[in-house]
Design a protein around this motif. Structure first.
Motif, PDB file in Angstrom:
ATOM      1  N   GLN A 107       0.814  -1.224   0.000  1.00 26.43           N
ATOM      2  CA  GLN A 107       0.000   0.000   0.000  1.00 26.43           C
ATOM      3  C   GLN A 107       0.845   1.270   0.000  1.00 26.43           C
ATOM      4  O   GLN A 107       0.564   2.207  -0.758  1.00 26.43           O
ATOM      5  N   ASP A 108       1.865   1.330   0.805  1.00 24.35           N
ATOM      6  CA  ASP A 108       2.656   2.548   0.941  1.00 24.35           C
ATOM      7  C   ASP A 108       3.711   2.706  -0.159  1.00 24.35           C
ATOM      8  O   ASP A 108       4.424   3.715  -0.189  1.00 24.35           O
ATOM      9  N   ASP A 109       3.806   1.717  -1.043  1.00 27.70           N
ATOM     10  CA  ASP A 109       4.817   1.761  -2.093  1.00 27.70           C
ATOM     11  C   ASP A 109       4.283   2.257  -3.434  1.00 27.70           C
ATOM     12  O   ASP A 109       5.051   2.453  -4.370  1.00 27.70           O
ATOM     13  N   PHE A 110       2.981   2.439  -3.525  1.00 24.71           N
ATOM     14  CA  PHE A 110       2.417   2.944  -4.766  1.00 24.71           C
ATOM     15  C   PHE A 110       2.637   4.454  -4.891  1.00 24.71           C
ATOM     16  O   PHE A 110       2.795   5.163  -3.900  1.00 24.71           O
ATOM     17  N   PHE A 111       2.621   4.915  -6.121  1.00 28.75           N
ATOM     18  CA  PHE A 111       2.681   6.343  -6.425  1.00 28.75           C
ATOM     19  C   PHE A 111       1.259   6.748  -6.810  1.00 28.75           C
ATOM     20  O   PHE A 111       0.765   6.395  -7.883  1.00 28.75           O
ATOM     21  N   TYR A 112       0.568   7.462  -5.907  1.00 29.05           N
ATOM     22  CA  TYR A 112      -0.839   7.790  -6.087  1.00 29.05           C
ATOM     23  C   TYR A 112      -0.999   9.147  -6.774  1.00 29.05           C
ATOM     24  O   TYR A 112      -0.450  10.150  -6.321  1.00 29.05           O
ATOM     25  N   ALA A 113      -1.779   9.136  -7.852  1.00 28.28           N
ATOM     26  CA  ALA A 113      -2.057  10.375  -8.583  1.00 28.28           C
ATOM     27  C   ALA A 113      -3.560  10.511  -8.768  1.00 28.28           C
ATOM     28  O   ALA A 113      -4.242   9.549  -9.114  1.00 28.28           O
ATOM     29  N   THR A 114      -4.070  11.696  -8.537  1.00 27.25           N
ATOM     30  CA  THR A 114      -5.478  11.951  -8.837  1.00 27.25           C
ATOM     31  C   THR A 114      -5.610  13.395  -9.306  1.00 27.25           C
ATOM     32  O   THR A 114      -4.603  14.047  -9.626  1.00 27.25           O
ATOM     33  N   LYS A 115      -6.844  13.916  -9.336  1.00 25.33           N
ATOM     34  CA  LYS A 115      -7.065  15.188 -10.010  1.00 25.33           C
ATOM     35  C   LYS A 115      -8.103  16.049  -9.282  1.00 25.33           C
ATOM     36  O   LYS A 115      -8.906  15.542  -8.494  1.00 25.33           O
ATOM     37  N   ILE A 116      -8.059  17.338  -9.599  1.00 26.90           N
ATOM     38  CA  ILE A 116      -9.117  18.264  -9.203  1.00 26.90           C
ATOM     39  C   ILE A 116     -10.030  18.430 -10.413  1.00 26.90           C
ATOM     40  O   ILE A 116      -9.566  18.748 -11.510  1.00 26.90           O
ATOM     41  N   TRP A 117     -11.312  18.240 -10.192  1.00 26.16           N
ATOM     42  CA  TRP A 117     -12.265  18.337 -11.294  1.00 26.16           C
ATOM     43  C   TRP A 117     -13.477  19.139 -10.831  1.00 26.16           C
ATOM     44  O   TRP A 117     -14.568  18.652 -10.676  1.00 26.16           O
ATOM     45  N   THR A 118     -13.232  20.412 -10.561  1.00 27.30           N
ATOM     46  CA  THR A 118     -14.289  21.299 -10.080  1.00 27.30           C
ATOM     47  C   THR A 118     -13.822  22.733 -10.247  1.00 27.30           C
ATOM     48  O   THR A 118     -12.661  22.990 -10.578  1.00 27.30           O
ATOM     49  N   SER A 119     -14.701  23.678 -10.006  1.00 24.61           N
ATOM     50  CA  SER A 119     -14.355  25.096 -10.095  1.00 24.61           C
ATOM     51  C   SER A 119     -14.456  25.742  -8.718  1.00 24.61           C
ATOM     52  O   SER A 119     -15.295  25.367  -7.900  1.00 24.61           O
ATOM     53  N   GLY A 120     -13.601  26.731  -8.479  1.00 24.24           N
ATOM     54  CA  GLY A 120     -13.618  27.458  -7.215  1.00 24.24           C
ATOM     55  C   GLY A 120     -12.561  26.957  -6.255  1.00 24.24           C
ATOM     56  O   GLY A 120     -12.315  25.751  -6.148  1.00 24.24           O
ATOM     57  N   LYS A 121     -11.966  27.889  -5.522  1.00 22.00           N
ATOM     58  CA  LYS A 121     -10.872  27.546  -4.612  1.00 22.00           C
ATOM     59  C   LYS A 121     -11.309  26.573  -3.532  1.00 22.00           C
ATOM     60  O   LYS A 121     -10.685  25.517  -3.340  1.00 22.00           O
ATOM     61  N   GLN A 122     -12.353  26.908  -2.795  1.00 17.47           N
ATOM     62  CA  GLN A 122     -12.750  26.051  -1.684  1.00 17.47           C
ATOM     63  C   GLN A 122     -13.280  24.703  -2.176  1.00 17.47           C
ATOM     64  O   GLN A 122     -13.021  23.670  -1.554  1.00 17.47           O
ATOM     65  N   ALA A 123     -13.994  24.724  -3.283  1.00 20.37           N
ATOM     66  CA  ALA A 123     -14.475  23.460  -3.846  1.00 20.37           C
ATOM     67  C   ALA A 123     -13.304  22.563  -4.219  1.00 20.37           C
ATOM     68  O   ALA A 123     -13.346  21.337  -4.020  1.00 20.37           O
ATOM     69  N   GLY A 124     -12.242  23.176  -4.734  1.00 12.20           N
ATOM     70  CA  GLY A 124     -11.048  22.410  -5.068  1.00 12.20           C
ATOM     71  C   GLY A 124     -10.382  21.824  -3.841  1.00 12.20           C
ATOM     72  O   GLY A 124      -9.971  20.656  -3.828  1.00 12.20           O
ATOM     73  N   ILE A 125     -10.276  22.623  -2.794  1.00 12.14           N
ATOM     74  CA  ILE A 125      -9.674  22.153  -1.544  1.00 12.14           C
ATOM     75  C   ILE A 125     -10.499  21.009  -0.959  1.00 12.14           C
ATOM     76  O   ILE A 125      -9.955  19.978  -0.528  1.00 12.14           O
ATOM     77  N   ASP A 126     -11.808  21.179  -0.955  1.00 10.73           N
ATOM     78  CA  ASP A 126     -12.691  20.140  -0.415  1.00 10.73           C
ATOM     79  C   ASP A 126     -12.558  18.847  -1.220  1.00 10.73           C
ATOM     80  O   ASP A 126     -12.539  17.746  -0.650  1.00 10.73           O
ATOM     81  N   GLN A 127     -12.473  18.984  -2.535  1.00  6.27           N
ATOM     82  CA  GLN A 127     -12.377  17.794  -3.375  1.00  6.27           C
ATOM     83  C   GLN A 127     -11.044  17.079  -3.156  1.00  6.27           C
ATOM     84  O   GLN A 127     -10.988  15.837  -3.097  1.00  6.27           O
TER      85      GLN A 127
END
Length: 307
Positions: A107-127
């Protein structure tokens, strides 16, 4: 990591069938380690072949399907892969990645990548907070702005998050040729750690200047759409590989397409998506052994046109 003949037969569920029935399984069995590429901004090495999760990991709450994804991640890791790319756009994929990976010692050896897919600063932080929770990571390895959605707003947040140690790298993504010019302009101005974009044996727009721009400004590259949403496999259905493909350890059409991509030194990592254990083993195999040179790359592309 070194696979024996018996181990590969067992992985494919064909022990006892004999090597003559499964020749494609052995092209990478004696290679010790998957090829790696360097992230320019840090010097960290990444395995050349990773895993995309669009559609393939969107399985809801199915326990039986979760077990299959767990096996996919386990076999990817056993063959030297580590990069897992997801997004909030991909339904339950982030949650499935987190659940499946949490059941593995790796589990700790993977390289995890994901994305922000929303508009707005706080919405991005929450996502982003939600994504970390779903994928069960405290620090996301790579956070990307999905398809450039509200990128100017999120860019500032990502830089702050990196400074605070909440993410390790930040980047941008898109999946169509028409976005390449915009990606280049942002790379020149903002110097992202990563950029993810489409590139394949028949879709080579990125060769015009995008790869050169990434190299010049120290941006790592992740390649999506390596199989052109499956259309490449439809093109070659019922067709034989050229005999000379075996000189490069190419034992399947999937490896043919991936080795073409990886033979471009501007590629840091390619992320074919699959939910099939046999297919992930085959995909990882493209990261082993000899890669085509420039002349062979053109030969590969021409052969595909000819069939």
């Amino acid at each position: 990591m070194n696979y024996s003949r018996r181990e590969i037969l067992q992985l494919y569920g064909c022990a006892g069938l004999g090597m003559t029935l499964t020749p494609s399984l052995f092209s990478f069995s004696q290679i010790q380690k998957m090829g790696q590429r360097t992230i320019p901004g840090s010097g960290e090495k990444l395995p050349m072949v990773g895993l995309g999760t669009w559609q393939t990991f969107d399985i809801g709450n199915s326990k039986s399907e979760l077990e299959i994804r767990k096996q996919v991640l386990a076999q990817m890791y056993k063959m030297g892969g580590s990069v897992i790319d997801s997004s909030p756009m991909y339904g339950s994929s982030e949650t499935v990645v987190g659940e499946a990976a949490s059941q593995l010692d790796s589990q700790d050896d993977f390289f995890y990548a994901t994305k922000i897919w929303t508009s707005g600063k706080q919405a991005g932080i929450d996502q982003m907070t939600s994504s970390c929770r779903k994928m069960k990571v405290k620090t996301m390895d790579l956070m990307q702005i999905h398809n450039l959605v509200d990128w100017e707003t999120h860019l500032r947040t990502l830089r702050n998050f990196k400074e605070q140690g909440k993410i390790r790298y930040w980047g941008l993504t898109h999946y169509v040729d028409s976005a390449h010019d915009t990606l280049e302009r942002i790379i020149v101005a903002e110097k992202p750690d990563f950029v993810q974009f489409n590139y394949s044996i028949r879709s080579r727009n990125a060769e015009k200047s995008l790869f050169d721009t990434c190299k010049k400004h120290g941006t790592a590259t992740i390649i999506n759409q390596p199989y052109e949403s499956g259309s490449l496999f439809r093109k070659v259905r019922g067709k034989d590989l050229p005999g000379w493909a075996s000189e490069y350890g190419i034992a399947s059409w999937g490896q043919y397409f991936l080795k073409f991509i990886l033979s471009n030194e501007g590629v840091t990592c390619v992320i074919p998506g699959t939910s099939n254990v046999k297919h992930v083993i085959d995909n990882m195999g493209a990261g082993y052994g000899r890669l085509p040179d420039g002349n062979t790359r053109e030969k590969m592309a021409a052969y595909l046109v000819s069939i």
